[in-house]
Design a protein around this motif. Structure first.
Motif, PDB file in Angstrom:
ATOM      1  N   ASP A  70     -43.865  30.883 -17.706  1.00 13.90           N
ATOM      2  CA  ASP A  70     -44.444  31.863 -16.651  1.00 13.90           C
ATOM      3  C   ASP A  70     -44.561  30.974 -15.396  1.00 13.90           C
ATOM      4  O   ASP A  70     -43.974  31.294 -14.121  1.00 13.90           O
ATOM      5  CB  ASP A  70     -45.456  32.764 -16.979  1.00 13.90           C
ATOM      6  CG  ASP A  70     -45.325  33.646 -17.835  1.00 13.90           C
ATOM      7  OD1 ASP A  70     -44.119  33.982 -18.424  1.00 13.90           O
ATOM      8  OD2 ASP A  70     -45.903  34.357 -18.663  1.00 13.90           O
ATOM      9  N   TRP A  71     -45.147  29.669 -15.585  1.00 18.04           N
ATOM     10  CA  TRP A  71     -45.216  28.800 -14.604  1.00 18.04           C
ATOM     11  C   TRP A  71     -44.014  28.243 -13.803  1.00 18.04           C
ATOM     12  O   TRP A  71     -43.870  28.413 -12.794  1.00 18.04           O
ATOM     13  CB  TRP A  71     -46.239  27.623 -14.912  1.00 18.04           C
ATOM     14  CG  TRP A  71     -46.636  26.796 -13.757  1.00 18.04           C
ATOM     15  CD1 TRP A  71     -47.412  26.677 -13.185  1.00 18.04           C
ATOM     16  CD2 TRP A  71     -45.918  25.379 -13.698  1.00 18.04           C
ATOM     17  NE1 TRP A  71     -47.674  25.728 -12.029  1.00 18.04           N
ATOM     18  CE2 TRP A  71     -46.597  24.945 -12.321  1.00 18.04           C
ATOM     19  CE3 TRP A  71     -44.738  24.765 -14.060  1.00 18.04           C
ATOM     20  CZ2 TRP A  71     -46.069  23.715 -11.833  1.00 18.04           C
ATOM     21  CZ3 TRP A  71     -44.315  23.766 -13.497  1.00 18.04           C
ATOM     22  CH2 TRP A  71     -45.175  23.119 -12.320  1.00 18.04           C
ATOM     23  N   LEU A  72     -42.973  27.940 -14.541  1.00 16.08           N
ATOM     24  CA  LEU A  72     -41.762  27.583 -14.031  1.00 16.08           C
ATOM     25  C   LEU A  72     -40.894  28.652 -13.514  1.00 16.08           C
ATOM     26  O   LEU A  72     -40.331  28.647 -12.587  1.00 16.08           O
ATOM     27  CB  LEU A  72     -40.896  27.148 -15.356  1.00 16.08           C
ATOM     28  CG  LEU A  72     -41.311  25.826 -16.106  1.00 16.08           C
ATOM     29  CD1 LEU A  72     -40.583  25.450 -17.292  1.00 16.08           C
ATOM     30  CD2 LEU A  72     -41.019  24.536 -14.835  1.00 16.08           C
ATOM     31  N   ASP A  73     -41.153  29.912 -13.973  1.00 14.31           N
ATOM     32  CA  ASP A  73     -40.705  31.054 -13.223  1.00 14.31           C
ATOM     33  C   ASP A  73     -41.209  31.201 -11.991  1.00 14.31           C
ATOM     34  O   ASP A  73     -40.575  31.561 -10.895  1.00 14.31           O
ATOM     35  CB  ASP A  73     -40.843  32.309 -13.965  1.00 14.31           C
ATOM     36  CG  ASP A  73     -40.187  32.498 -15.272  1.00 14.31           C
ATOM     37  OD1 ASP A  73     -39.027  31.938 -15.643  1.00 14.31           O
ATOM     38  OD2 ASP A  73     -40.338  33.172 -16.201  1.00 14.31           O
ATOM     39  N   PHE A  74     -42.522  30.973 -11.673  1.00  9.10           N
ATOM     40  CA  PHE A  74     -43.329  30.982 -10.603  1.00  9.10           C
ATOM     41  C   PHE A  74     -42.843  29.862  -9.610  1.00  9.10           C
ATOM     42  O   PHE A  74     -42.409  30.086  -8.471  1.00  9.10           O
ATOM     43  CB  PHE A  74     -44.681  30.935 -10.872  1.00  9.10           C
ATOM     44  CG  PHE A  74     -45.482  30.841  -9.592  1.00  9.10           C
ATOM     45  CD1 PHE A  74     -45.629  32.012  -8.620  1.00  9.10           C
ATOM     46  CD2 PHE A  74     -45.939  29.428  -8.877  1.00  9.10           C
ATOM     47  CE1 PHE A  74     -46.318  31.697  -7.300  1.00  9.10           C
ATOM     48  CE2 PHE A  74     -46.620  29.567  -7.928  1.00  9.10           C
ATOM     49  CZ  PHE A  74     -46.868  30.556  -6.899  1.00  9.10           C
ATOM     50  N   ILE A  75     -42.640  28.800  -9.916  1.00  6.04           N
ATOM     51  CA  ILE A  75     -42.525  27.664  -9.237  1.00  6.04           C
ATOM     52  C   ILE A  75     -40.943  27.597  -8.842  1.00  6.04           C
ATOM     53  O   ILE A  75     -40.304  27.077  -8.093  1.00  6.04           O
ATOM     54  CB  ILE A  75     -42.826  26.175 -10.076  1.00  6.04           C
ATOM     55  CG1 ILE A  75     -44.564  26.184  -9.875  1.00  6.04           C
ATOM     56  CG2 ILE A  75     -42.294  24.894  -9.232  1.00  6.04           C
ATOM     57  CD1 ILE A  75     -44.884  26.172  -8.675  1.00  6.04           C
ATOM     58  N   GLY A  76     -39.908  27.894  -9.776  1.00  3.92           N
ATOM     59  CA  GLY A  76     -38.606  27.879  -9.662  1.00  3.92           C
ATOM     60  C   GLY A  76     -38.126  26.756 -10.704  1.00  3.92           C
ATOM     61  O   GLY A  76     -38.536  25.611 -10.574  1.00  3.92           O
ATOM     62  N   ARG A  77     -37.725  26.973 -11.852  1.00  5.06           N
ATOM     63  CA  ARG A  77     -37.220  26.050 -12.763  1.00  5.06           C
ATOM     64  C   ARG A  77     -36.496  25.221 -12.337  1.00  5.06           C
ATOM     65  O   ARG A  77     -36.243  23.920 -12.643  1.00  5.06           O
ATOM     66  CB  ARG A  77     -36.318  27.025 -14.018  1.00  5.06           C
ATOM     67  CG  ARG A  77     -37.157  27.723 -14.813  1.00  5.06           C
ATOM     68  CD  ARG A  77     -36.607  28.634 -15.919  1.00  5.06           C
ATOM     69  NE  ARG A  77     -37.356  29.338 -16.577  1.00  5.06           N
ATOM     70  CZ  ARG A  77     -38.153  29.045 -17.526  1.00  5.06           C
ATOM     71  NH1 ARG A  77     -38.184  27.874 -18.092  1.00  5.06           N
ATOM     72  NH2 ARG A  77     -38.888  29.903 -17.825  1.00  5.06           N
ATOM     73  N   GLU A  78     -35.737  25.523 -11.305  1.00  3.03           N
ATOM     74  CA  GLU A  78     -34.716  24.418 -10.647  1.00  3.03           C
ATOM     75  C   GLU A  78     -35.274  23.170  -9.838  1.00  3.03           C
ATOM     76  O   GLU A  78     -34.845  22.289  -9.664  1.00  3.03           O
ATOM     77  CB  GLU A  78     -33.436  25.206  -9.563  1.00  3.03           C
ATOM     78  CG  GLU A  78     -34.211  25.695  -8.401  1.00  3.03           C
ATOM     79  CD  GLU A  78     -35.056  26.944  -8.315  1.00  3.03           C
ATOM     80  OE1 GLU A  78     -35.538  27.413  -7.709  1.00  3.03           O
ATOM     81  OE2 GLU A  78     -35.057  27.615  -9.721  1.00  3.03           O
ATOM     82  N   ASN A  79     -36.521  23.681  -9.882  1.00  2.00           N
ATOM     83  CA  ASN A  79     -37.465  22.511  -8.821  1.00  2.00           C
ATOM     84  C   ASN A  79     -37.975  21.391  -9.817  1.00  2.00           C
ATOM     85  O   ASN A  79     -38.321  20.396  -9.265  1.00  2.00           O
ATOM     86  CB  ASN A  79     -38.393  23.227  -8.198  1.00  2.00           C
ATOM     87  CG  ASN A  79     -37.994  23.985  -6.951  1.00  2.00           C
ATOM     88  OD1 ASN A  79     -37.225  23.361  -6.207  1.00  2.00           O
ATOM     89  ND2 ASN A  79     -38.460  25.211  -6.776  1.00  2.00           N
ATOM     90  N   ILE A  80     -38.221  21.819 -10.933  1.00  4.08           N
ATOM     91  CA  ILE A  80     -38.709  20.914 -11.883  1.00  4.08           C
ATOM     92  C   ILE A  80     -37.877  20.198 -13.110  1.00  4.08           C
ATOM     93  O   ILE A  80     -37.119  20.738 -13.759  1.00  4.08           O
ATOM     94  CB  ILE A  80     -39.955  21.716 -12.954  1.00  4.08           C
ATOM     95  CG1 ILE A  80     -40.795  22.636 -11.868  1.00  4.08           C
ATOM     96  CG2 ILE A  80     -40.794  20.930 -13.873  1.00  4.08           C
ATOM     97  CD1 ILE A  80     -41.680  21.535 -10.878  1.00  4.08           C
ATOM     98  N   GLN A  81     -37.941  18.826 -13.077  1.00  6.49           N
ATOM     99  CA  GLN A  81     -37.039  18.117 -13.999  1.00  6.49           C
ATOM    100  C   GLN A  81     -37.658  17.994 -15.377  1.00  6.49           C
ATOM    101  O   GLN A  81     -36.957  17.541 -16.376  1.00  6.49           O
ATOM    102  CB  GLN A  81     -36.902  16.548 -13.353  1.00  6.49           C
ATOM    103  CG  GLN A  81     -36.366  16.770 -11.928  1.00  6.49           C
ATOM    104  CD  GLN A  81     -35.987  15.295 -11.262  1.00  6.49           C
ATOM    105  OE1 GLN A  81     -36.872  14.495 -11.437  1.00  6.49           O
ATOM    106  NE2 GLN A  81     -35.282  15.370 -10.363  1.00  6.49           N
ATOM    107  N   GLN A  82     -38.883  18.350 -15.592  1.00  3.15           N
ATOM    108  CA  GLN A  82     -39.452  18.316 -17.090  1.00  3.15           C
ATOM    109  C   GLN A  82     -39.324  19.560 -17.840  1.00  3.15           C
ATOM    110  O   GLN A  82     -39.200  20.551 -17.243  1.00  3.15           O
ATOM    111  CB  GLN A  82     -41.001  17.733 -16.969  1.00  3.15           C
ATOM    112  CG  GLN A  82     -41.319  16.786 -16.163  1.00  3.15           C
ATOM    113  CD  GLN A  82     -41.087  16.355 -14.568  1.00  3.15           C
ATOM    114  OE1 GLN A  82     -41.186  17.378 -14.085  1.00  3.15           O
ATOM    115  NE2 GLN A  82     -40.747  15.389 -14.151  1.00  3.15           N
ATOM    116  N   SER A  83     -38.945  18.943 -19.080  1.00  2.00           N
ATOM    117  CA  SER A  83     -39.191  20.032 -19.985  1.00  2.00           C
ATOM    118  C   SER A  83     -40.359  20.751 -20.429  1.00  2.00           C
ATOM    119  O   SER A  83     -41.378  20.244 -19.858  1.00  2.00           O
ATOM    120  CB  SER A  83     -38.629  19.519 -21.293  1.00  2.00           C
ATOM    121  OG  SER A  83     -39.323  18.865 -21.943  1.00  2.00           O
ATOM    122  N   ILE A  84     -40.569  21.741 -20.947  1.00  3.53           N
ATOM    123  CA  ILE A  84     -41.646  22.235 -21.300  1.00  3.53           C
ATOM    124  C   ILE A  84     -42.795  21.429 -22.183  1.00  3.53           C
ATOM    125  O   ILE A  84     -43.986  21.244 -21.960  1.00  3.53           O
ATOM    126  CB  ILE A  84     -41.582  23.607 -21.935  1.00  3.53           C
ATOM    127  CG1 ILE A  84     -41.512  24.644 -20.933  1.00  3.53           C
ATOM    128  CG2 ILE A  84     -42.845  24.231 -22.799  1.00  3.53           C
ATOM    129  CD1 ILE A  84     -41.016  26.152 -21.375  1.00  3.53           C
TER     130      ILE A  84
END
Length: 178
Positions: A70-84
């Motif tokens: 849910d956090w990645l959905d908020f931030i934008g998955r495309e912005n974060i290079q790390q996996s869960i």
């Protein structure tokens, strides 16, 4: 044992570093391709995503994986290079104990006081932090009440009532076994 002498501690911000503010800073730094503004959103995302935290801290079924998805959905998955898994590891590594407060808790317990914890915390984060920092070596599990396990969070009255009930039962069991 000092009769009726009970000291209650909070975990986040008292015994342990706060909810993973350190982790959010590290995540922002690791994603150096992002603008300053986007990094600030990541650093402040815990307060921006309060609804996720509220859900995570009172549910045993809303997992850390759910939180990060849910956090990645908020931030934008495309912005974060790390996996869960990497986000979980960063978070796990970011928890630390406030040694002065832990030392104080040990001293209080050695003087015969019952010490407990009442904390708003998520299951995986609390269990990881408590194990990593040795909270279970200092505090008796019967005297630890964490919001995820009871479905209530401070300042809800029910969380305090549950803690009171557990402490009373713990004191009775000690007095019977002496």
């Amino acid at each position: 044992m000092n009769k009726n002498k009970v000291i209650i501690f909070d975990a986040g911000g008292v015994l342990l570093s706060s909810i993973p503010t350190i982790a959010f800073k590290q995540i922002a730094e690791l994603n150096n391709h992002l603008s300053f503004e986007k990094k600030q959103i990541i650093i402040n995302s815990h307060s921006l995503c309060q609804n996720l935290w509220f859900k995570y801290r009172i549910s045993e079924t809303y997992s850390e994986d759910n939180y990060w998805n849910d956090w990645l959905d908020f931030i934008g998955r495309e912005n974060i290079q790390q996996s869960i898994e990497e986000l979980k590891n960063i978070t796990s590594e970011s928890f630390c104990a406030f040694e002065n407060t832990l030392s104080l808790a040990k001293q209080i317990k050695e003087k015969g006081y019952v010490i407990g914890i009442l904390s708003n915390h998520a299951k995986e984060w609390f269990e990881t932090a408590a194990t990593k920092t040795g909270l279970y070596d200092i505090f008796d599990k019967e005297c630890i009440v964490v919001s995820y396990a009871i479905g209530y969070a401070k300042p809800e009255r029910e969380s305090f009532e549950i803690l009171r009930h557990r402490i009373n039962n713990y004191i009775k069991s000690i007095n019977i076994n002496i």
